[in-house]
Write a protein that holds these residues in place. Sequence first.
Motif, mmCIF file in Angstrom:
data_model
loop_
_atom_site.group_PDB
_atom_site.id
_atom_site.type_symbol
_atom_site.label_atom_id
_atom_site.label_comp_id
_atom_site.label_asym_id
_atom_site.label_seq_id
_atom_site.Cartn_x
_atom_site.Cartn_y
_atom_site.Cartn_z
ATOM 1 N N PRO A 18 0.984 -1.316 0.145
ATOM 2 C CA PRO A 18 -0.035 0.018 0.471
ATOM 3 C C PRO A 18 0.783 1.108 0.313
ATOM 4 C CG PRO A 18 -1.112 -1.762 1.386
ATOM 5 C CD PRO A 18 0.320 -2.155 0.675
ATOM 6 N N TRP A 19 1.992 1.624 0.868
ATOM 7 C CA TRP A 19 2.578 2.538 0.353
ATOM 8 C C TRP A 19 3.138 2.448 -0.416
ATOM 9 C CZ3 TRP A 19 2.283 6.030 3.873
ATOM 10 C CH2 TRP A 19 2.068 5.448 5.628
ATOM 11 N N ALA A 20 3.784 1.385 -1.566
ATOM 12 C CA ALA A 20 4.789 1.600 -2.333
ATOM 13 C C ALA A 20 3.585 2.781 -3.466
ATOM 14 C CB ALA A 20 5.174 0.394 -3.025
ATOM 15 N N ALA A 21 1.838 1.620 -3.373
ATOM 16 C CA ALA A 21 1.045 2.450 -4.757
ATOM 17 C C ALA A 21 0.764 3.555 -3.720
ATOM 18 C CB ALA A 21 -0.367 1.119 -4.349
ATOM 19 N N ARG A 22 0.960 3.687 -2.703
ATOM 20 C CA ARG A 22 0.073 5.477 -2.537
ATOM 21 C C ARG A 22 1.713 5.803 -2.931
ATOM 22 N NH1 ARG A 22 -0.591 7.364 3.572
ATOM 23 N NH2 ARG A 22 -2.512 6.535 2.845
ATOM 24 N N LEU A 57 7.385 7.378 0.363
ATOM 25 C CA LEU A 57 8.904 6.900 0.908
ATOM 26 C C LEU A 57 9.619 6.953 1.553
ATOM 27 C CD1 LEU A 57 9.420 8.492 -2.868
ATOM 28 C CD2 LEU A 57 8.883 6.337 -2.714
ATOM 29 N N ALA A 58 9.396 7.413 2.483
ATOM 30 C CA ALA A 58 9.862 7.710 4.037
ATOM 31 C C ALA A 58 9.452 6.172 4.831
ATOM 32 C CB ALA A 58 9.578 9.004 4.463
ATOM 33 N N GLN A 59 8.658 6.292 4.108
ATOM 34 C CA GLN A 59 8.328 4.781 5.005
ATOM 35 C C GLN A 59 8.394 3.367 4.419
ATOM 36 O OE1 GLN A 59 6.524 4.131 8.048
ATOM 37 N NE2 GLN A 59 6.305 2.256 8.076
ATOM 38 N N LEU A 60 8.103 3.396 3.240
ATOM 39 C CA LEU A 60 9.007 2.699 2.711
ATOM 40 C C LEU A 60 11.021 2.200 2.955
ATOM 41 C CD1 LEU A 60 7.877 3.361 -0.582
ATOM 42 C CD2 LEU A 60 7.479 0.433 0.938
ATOM 43 N N GLY A 61 11.349 3.486 2.932
ATOM 44 C CA GLY A 61 12.746 3.562 3.820
ATOM 45 C C GLY A 61 13.322 2.878 4.522
ATOM 46 N N ARG A 62 12.573 3.846 5.609
ATOM 47 C CA ARG A 62 12.638 3.068 6.989
ATOM 48 C C ARG A 62 12.098 1.505 7.255
ATOM 49 N NH1 ARG A 62 9.821 7.769 8.244
ATOM 50 N NH2 ARG A 62 8.260 7.299 8.264
ATOM 51 N N GLU A 63 11.718 1.050 6.043
ATOM 52 C CA GLU A 63 11.406 -0.416 5.678
ATOM 53 C C GLU A 63 12.341 -1.276 4.774
ATOM 54 O OE1 GLU A 63 7.175 -1.088 4.537
ATOM 55 O OE2 GLU A 63 6.326 0.300 6.205
ATOM 56 N N GLY A 64 12.919 -0.721 4.683
ATOM 57 C CA GLY A 64 13.836 -1.240 3.448
ATOM 58 C C GLY A 64 13.536 -1.567 2.258
ATOM 59 N N THR A 65 12.599 -1.242 1.558
ATOM 60 C CA THR A 65 11.538 -1.726 0.678
ATOM 61 C C THR A 65 11.318 -0.299 -0.733
ATOM 62 O OG1 THR A 65 9.678 -1.331 1.332
ATOM 63 C CG2 THR A 65 10.533 -2.993 1.892
ATOM 64 N N VAL A 66 12.420 0.894 -0.933
ATOM 65 C CA VAL A 66 11.986 1.497 -1.812
ATOM 66 C C VAL A 66 11.585 1.241 -2.923
ATOM 67 C CG1 VAL A 66 12.837 3.826 -2.763
ATOM 68 C CG2 VAL A 66 12.698 3.070 -0.371
ATOM 69 N N PRO A 67 10.712 1.004 -4.013
ATOM 70 C CA PRO A 67 10.562 0.491 -5.217
ATOM 71 C C PRO A 67 12.044 0.790 -5.922
ATOM 72 C CG PRO A 67 8.599 0.998 -5.069
ATOM 73 C CD PRO A 67 9.341 1.549 -3.430
ATOM 74 N N ALA A 68 12.695 -0.184 -7.054
ATOM 75 C CA ALA A 68 13.766 0.602 -7.680
ATOM 76 C C ALA A 68 13.512 1.426 -8.061
ATOM 77 C CB ALA A 68 13.983 -0.713 -8.792
ATOM 78 N N HIS A 69 12.300 2.087 -9.012
ATOM 79 C CA HIS A 69 11.876 3.489 -9.810
ATOM 80 C C HIS A 69 11.774 4.650 -8.695
ATOM 81 C CE1 HIS A 69 7.274 1.292 -8.233
ATOM 82 N NE2 HIS A 69 7.587 2.268 -9.294
ATOM 83 N N HIS A 70 11.525 4.153 -8.040
ATOM 84 C CA HIS A 70 11.816 5.632 -6.702
ATOM 85 C C HIS A 70 13.159 5.661 -5.826
ATOM 86 C CE1 HIS A 70 7.564 6.626 -7.042
ATOM 87 N NE2 HIS A 70 7.574 5.304 -7.084
#
Length: 137
Positions: free
Chosen positions: A5-9, A73-86
């Motif tokens: 959901p964070w990546a979709a957002r 993206l900050a939330q994804l960064g904390r989880e270490g799952t930032v998508p490649a295109h971002h």
Amino acid sequence: MQAEPWAARADRHSRLRWVGVVLFFGAAIVLAGGVAALVTGQPGPRLLPWCVLAVGLSLGSFGTNDDTTLHALAQLGREGTVPAHHKAEWEHERKVRGARLSTLHAHPKAAWILPLFATGALLFAGWRVGAAWGFIS
């Protein structure tokens, strides 16, 4: 919240930022037309507030969607799952505005509503500018 959901957002609001950019350029053209009409004595002075409102709401539309994207993206960064295109954007933001990233807040509802209000204000201001120049009766 799971990473999907964070990546979709992040994807959704990164695309909505471009709506704000397009609205801003449209509002800037309408503002220029409104100022030119005012200088040449076409309309009353009540035209410019609508033009300025359209510019402001379009900037708010971009800014709210940008903050919501960066928050996701900050939330994804904390989880270490930032998508490649971002990843490139995220790394750039961390370098340039690292301290700002810790204070971001997501406003997903406002990020959806502001482009609608900005579009309405732009259409109304464009109609007023067109009427001032005699394009619309």
